[in-house]
Scaffold this active site. Sequence first.
Site, mmCIF file in Angstrom:
data_model
loop_
_atom_site.group_PDB
_atom_site.id
_atom_site.type_symbol
_atom_site.label_atom_id
_atom_site.label_comp_id
_atom_site.label_asym_id
_atom_site.label_seq_id
_atom_site.Cartn_x
_atom_site.Cartn_y
_atom_site.Cartn_z
ATOM 1 N N LYS A 1 -5.461 31.896 0.276
ATOM 2 C CA LYS A 1 -4.800 30.680 -0.227
ATOM 3 C C LYS A 1 -5.838 29.916 -1.043
ATOM 4 O O LYS A 1 -7.043 30.014 -0.799
ATOM 5 C CB LYS A 1 -4.300 29.802 0.926
ATOM 6 C CG LYS A 1 -5.421 29.091 1.665
ATOM 7 C CD LYS A 1 -4.922 28.075 2.663
ATOM 8 C CE LYS A 1 -6.121 27.308 3.250
ATOM 9 N NZ LYS A 1 -5.779 26.406 4.347
ATOM 10 N N ASP B 1 -2.526 -1.003 5.859
ATOM 11 C CA ASP B 1 -2.893 -0.497 7.177
ATOM 12 C C ASP B 1 -4.385 -0.259 7.337
ATOM 13 O O ASP B 1 -4.843 0.016 8.436
ATOM 14 C CB ASP B 1 -2.143 0.804 7.483
ATOM 15 C CG ASP B 1 -2.506 1.928 6.511
ATOM 16 O OD1 ASP B 1 -3.124 1.630 5.469
ATOM 17 O OD2 ASP B 1 -2.165 3.083 6.797
ATOM 18 N N ASP C 1 -7.457 -3.150 3.137
ATOM 19 C CA ASP C 1 -6.336 -4.059 2.887
ATOM 20 C C ASP C 1 -6.547 -5.444 3.500
ATOM 21 O O ASP C 1 -5.806 -6.378 3.186
ATOM 22 C CB ASP C 1 -5.042 -3.471 3.473
ATOM 23 C CG ASP C 1 -4.686 -2.141 2.848
ATOM 24 O OD1 ASP C 1 -4.768 -2.034 1.618
ATOM 25 O OD2 ASP C 1 -4.336 -1.208 3.593
ATOM 26 N N ASP D 1 0.853 -1.177 0.000
ATOM 27 C CA ASP D 1 0.000 0.000 0.000
ATOM 28 C C ASP D 1 0.896 1.236 0.000
ATOM 29 O O ASP D 1 2.096 1.150 0.277
ATOM 30 C CB ASP D 1 -0.887 -0.026 1.252
ATOM 31 C CG ASP D 1 -1.946 1.054 1.239
ATOM 32 O OD1 ASP D 1 -2.302 1.504 0.144
ATOM 33 O OD2 ASP D 1 -2.411 1.436 2.325
#
Length: 935
Positions: free
Chosen positions: A453, A631, A635, A329
């Site tokens: 921003k 993690d 998975d 991953d």
Amino acid sequence: MAPPPQPWALPVDALLRQLGTAPSGLSDEEARRRLGRAGPNALPEPRGRPAALLLLDQVTHFMALLLWVAGGLAFAARTPDLGWAIWAVVCVNGAFSYWQERRAERALQALQERLPLDARAWRSGRLLVVPSRELVPGDVVELAEGDRVCADARLLSAESLRLDLSLLTGESEPVERRPSPGEPGERASDAAGVAFAGSSVVSGRARGVVYATGAATELGQVARLTARVKPAPSTLAAQVAAVVRMITALAVAMGLAVFLLSRTLLDVPAQEGLLFAIGIVVANVPEGLLPTITLALALAVQRMARRRVLVRRLPAIETLSAVSVICTDKTGTLTLNRMAVREAFLPGAGWRRVTPGEDPGPALRFLLTAAALCTEAGALPGAGLDGGVRDAMDAALLAAWREAAGPGAAPLDAVATRLRELPFDPARRRMTVLARWAGAAPFAPGAGVVLTKGAPLELLDRCGRLLEGGRAAPLDAAARAALRAENDRLAARGYRMLGVAFREGPASLAETAPEEVERELTFAGLLAIADPPRPGVSRAVETCRRAGIAVTMVTGDYGVTAAAVAREVGMVGERARVVSGAELAALDEAGLRALLGGGGELVFARVLPDQKLRLVRAYQALGHVVAVTGDGVNDAPALKAAHVGIAMGASGTDVARAAADLVLLDDDFASIVTAVEEGRAIFQNLRKFLAYILASNVPEIVPYLAMVALRIPPALTILQILGIDLGTDMVPALALGGEPPEPGLMDRPPRPAGARLLDRELLARAYLRLGLVQAAASMAVFLGMLTLAGLTLAELQRLAPALLARAADPGATRAYQAATTGALAAIVLCQAGNLFACRSERLSAFAPHARNRLRWLGLASEAALLLAIVYAPSFQHVFGTAPLPAGVWAATLVGPVALLAVDEAWKWMGARRAGQRPRRSPGPRGSPAQPGPAL
């Protein structure tokens, strides 16, 4: 007939009608009725095998069954003490193995723990806190920042809602969600109007209607997929099973042959022939093999724990030695799962690395300060550490500012006092803060400033000037084009790009429309933000490549980001192909195998859990031994299906840890290299102590073959054989199992998956060289002692029936007991020499080896047990031994010297045949490997 539309593709009114609910929620009575029909909002509990069946498995395998039969035959031969001893061995081995088996995986239980305990739902017109288990389809729930979503819900309304879906999808960045219908056929993870169970609310608020609970949620589908997946059998299990089958067949064949030959050719009584057969079976079976393997693996577990690798399933350690592909991953495994400002572009100065601990200079310091003020932390009094920031990008900006400001810097609200905020808007793609400047240059204290921003290209359209060399200059077409090019160049490398602009303005702007505030801005610079790779990952990837292990990225993140990280850590080059989940779904099995076997560099992105599982199985179908790292919840199925599943311990979920075989406690991908090295060392060590254990089988078998052929009593009793196998041999064998890795292990390719643990070379070494030397030494001591006692071969043949029946005269009995004791001592001392010979299949026993305290403990325990068996009265009674004179001890020392001489000569000749000089020293740890066979 077309399938019904998915809940996220229906208009809200249609979904509410389908669910039989309203925006105000369900009544209490209706919720109770639905709970009775739908059941609790919980994942199904895993069904494990009963404890009794698990225990039965450990005492009914091939070797155990053979020993049960041998024990039964001992009772039939009227030797109950022997029968009970053999059965006790079976029970002890079974109990130890059962204890290991009970450490079963708890993947579904961990998935259940991902659900929160409480939720806020509208019931009978009131907003109530209800247990999450009581949520039902049709409930209307409220979500707020910090909440964990407890059921799949379609959004009815949302305000600046962003969800962390990384545990389900693998995406590293929070995802914006809004109450808009999805497209027909759209993936659930791509539907913008859905909040999934197991995800977390990073920012904003929302209201949604629950349409799936428990096993029907997307999280529940992962749970079902995980439950259906059967773990790949470990190569160690297959290897040990093959060893057990071979030894079982050999023991049974030899036992039957000896029994039949003794009855037909020598006319031995049935009871005596049965005793011969039992002796052959017990001598052939290395009773301590299985517990010794388990204990050796346990020692490896301790070594790996010291190196921050937790082992959940012991056989996975050895399987690592054959790993040829690692599917890893990205988020949280190769990267830190923490956004960071990596580079900054200052007009007129170009790109600069943003390096913690370095003085950024005034221009970059101002750029980072302006960006940090446009965060959630800028609105919090005293925000200077983490400011309670939950957004990953805001946290990255705040961390960069903190590093630039240096230790002891004033908090953000001491730099500028916020007067007004224009929150981030997906349509405007920017955020603006109007503040009163209180810090140093470039503004005067008390000046009103506008800080903005946002997406660089949109922000450039609002700017008329740019900050260059500390002064504002006109922003002409050429400068705009140059800034766009710089932005696109780093965006193509997977960075998230952020522009920062400002203007001075009066306090009256606090009441002005956003479009008026965000104009005539001065462009200050660009910030490139990314999830940085973990330190040491590049070196680990290079080590894997040198060790012949292919590393493939399989992630749920975007392709551009995934490819950029893969290139940065050295996993792929510029020409790597990015394969999306959609492309993967379009390939049939043959096409997928052709893709994987084509030899090109691949990165798999936007991959779903079932697709990751499919990739693992495709690699396995091509003959690879596959390790998978991960993690997240997404998975878990692949971790469980892989030969070796490796989960992250610090950032990983309970789901991933429960489905994995190994857990990296420091989340460091580089620890995988450590684990593979230990796995390769374990495979070597297993061969070492197999050679050690099997070598002593030959001198244990030969006495019974001689008994049949020469009509003499056996040179060893069956209990003495058990004393060697389960007594003196145990700790030295463990010492070999605990040998540190030999140099150069990671400079060789992985051993072939089909390579046998017990191959012809090992059998030849154990049985034909080491074993025959031991057999000759022990039989020489046995016959020599009887000859010195005045018993010729003819006399020994005459006394054999009486000695076996324990009815001989005391003098002959004492002489026979002393002779068997001498034979036992010769074998044990030969095994002491064998301990040094078996430290390596290639290196000399006299070469400097890595320190191993167990080796000396093994020698000490071996000597102590031997002395106890020879001289302690209680042991003499059990094992039928007698004290030995000093001269016999001197004779027994010839055996280990001869064994080491034969082994050293064979290693020297082997090195000559391979065109190498004899290996006298392994060289320093980590030096390049000498040419030699693959593992």
